[in-house]
Design an enzyme around this catalytic site. Structure first.
Site, PDB file in Angstrom:
ATOM      1  N   PHE A  76       0.035  -0.930  -0.204  1.00 45.17           N
ATOM      2  CA  PHE A  76       0.047  -0.127  -0.185  1.00 45.17           C
ATOM      3  C   PHE A  76       0.854   1.056  -0.002  1.00 45.17           C
ATOM      4  CE2 PHE A  76      -2.180  -3.265   2.429  1.00 45.17           C
ATOM      5  CZ  PHE A  76      -3.683  -4.182   1.339  1.00 45.17           C
ATOM      6  N   CYS A 122      -3.389  -4.569   6.975  1.00 44.57           N
ATOM      7  CA  CYS A 122      -3.924  -5.317   5.383  1.00 44.57           C
ATOM      8  C   CYS A 122      -4.809  -6.726   5.538  1.00 44.57           C
ATOM      9  CB  CYS A 122      -3.139  -6.195   4.809  1.00 44.57           C
ATOM     10  SG  CYS A 122      -3.575  -6.714   3.389  1.00 44.57           S
ATOM     11  N   THR A 124      -8.955  -9.734   4.024  1.00 42.75           N
ATOM     12  CA  THR A 124      -9.074  -9.970   3.182  1.00 42.75           C
ATOM     13  C   THR A 124     -10.558  -9.786   2.349  1.00 42.75           C
ATOM     14  OG1 THR A 124      -7.094 -11.412   2.862  1.00 42.75           O
ATOM     15  CG2 THR A 124      -9.289 -11.736   1.504  1.00 42.75           C
ATOM     16  N   THR A 223       5.634  11.723   7.828  1.00 43.88           N
ATOM     17  CA  THR A 223       6.863  12.197   8.492  1.00 43.88           C
ATOM     18  C   THR A 223       6.401  12.349   9.581  1.00 43.88           C
ATOM     19  OG1 THR A 223       6.887  13.342   5.747  1.00 43.88           O
ATOM     20  CG2 THR A 223       8.718  13.459   7.839  1.00 43.88           C
TER      21      THR A 223
END
Length: 283
Positions: A76, A122, A124, A223
């Site tokens: 990603f 992540c 599914t 950042t």
């Protein structure tokens, strides 16, 4: 993250029938015999669905199988495509846990088995319905223990991002959807229209965080501004646009965020621990 050994029984009133063998044109499911009990009325965090009650003989969450779990094989960018909303959550009869999430952008080209980052984790896609603008994902017990997803309730907003395609512009940094740990928000302070966010995290995660380095916070590529080793904290700043498009400003002091550090730091540590550098002969 510690959780109780047993979870609540969810009313059979909301028992969803097993997926049919033939699907409608709008709704798509991964075929399974599993049934899911959605607790539609609960406003409690997921961790409150676990409790100690010896009269309810369910297996320990540590040993619960979860057949839909897949290792992450995607990348990603950490650029959030949209904020979705948790519509339903509940336990499957096989002991797994499932969430239904609203979304639009991430459903444009969705297919069963696709990976979508939910607050930086992540997951599914196991079911989707474009007409109703929602999709379902399964979570392994380990995911609930290791991420901030355990704090979600129906109505919670979540960051959503589809996995990278070869043609995707790289706007953030490489994010795997592997949560390295969680942090706790310790302060939220405005400076003009920008928001300073300070997060405390364990030393085993903080050691990989460096000033001006990359970090994914709830799946958002950011950042790092400063690292406060003595406080076990780091901070970052959100500009006005980012505040309106990610979930972090919606959280309060004391709430958790998912953290994924830059993978380069982990590779460097691994090489140093392996003694790789001792085998390098200066020319």
């Amino acid at each position: 993250m510690a959780v109780s050994n047993h979870f609540t029984a969810i009313s059979s009133k909301f028992l969803r029938s097993s997926p049919p063998k033939t699907f409608s044109t709008n709704q798509h499911r991964i075929p399974s015999k599993t049934q899911v009990n959605f607790n539609l009325s609960s406003r409690n965090p997921v961790h409150n669905l676990f409790y100690n009650d010896n009269s309810f003989p369910k297996p320990s969450i540590q040993s619960l199988p979860y057949p839909n779990y897949n290792p992450v094989k995607n990348l990603f960018t950490g650029i959030v495509e949209e904020m979705g909303e948790i519509k339903q959550l509940g336990y499957a009869e096989d002991g797994g846990f499932e969430m239904k999430i609203s979304g639009n952008v991430v459903l444009e080209d969705v297919k069963l088995g696709d990976s979508i980052s939910v607050n930086g984790t992540c997951l599914t896609v196991t079911e989707f319905d474009k007409k109703e603008s929602n999709f379902s994902v399964g979570l392994a017990p380990e995911t609930l223990r290791k991420t901030s997803l355990i704090e979600l309730v129906p109505g919670s907003r979540v960051n959503l991002e589809r996995a990278l395609l070869p043609s995707t512009r790289m706007g953030g940094h490489f994010v795997q959807g592997h949560v390295d740990g969680t942090g706790e928000i310790v302060s939220l302070e405005f400076e003009g229209d920008s928001l300073w966010v300070k997060v405390k995290t364990p030393p085993e995660v903080l050691k990989f965080i460096v000033p001006k380095g990359f970090i994914a916070v709830d799946g958002t590529s950011l950042t790092v501004c400063k690292v406060f080793d003595d406080e076990e904290c780091f901070n970052f700043m959100l500009v006005a646009y980012t505040q309106q498009n990610v979930v972090i400003p919606l959280k309060k002091v004391g709430q958790k965020v998912n953290l994924e550090v830059d993978i380069l730091g982990k590779y460097v540590e691994r090489l140093l621990q392996s003694g790789f550098t001792s085998n390098i002969t200066p020319r």
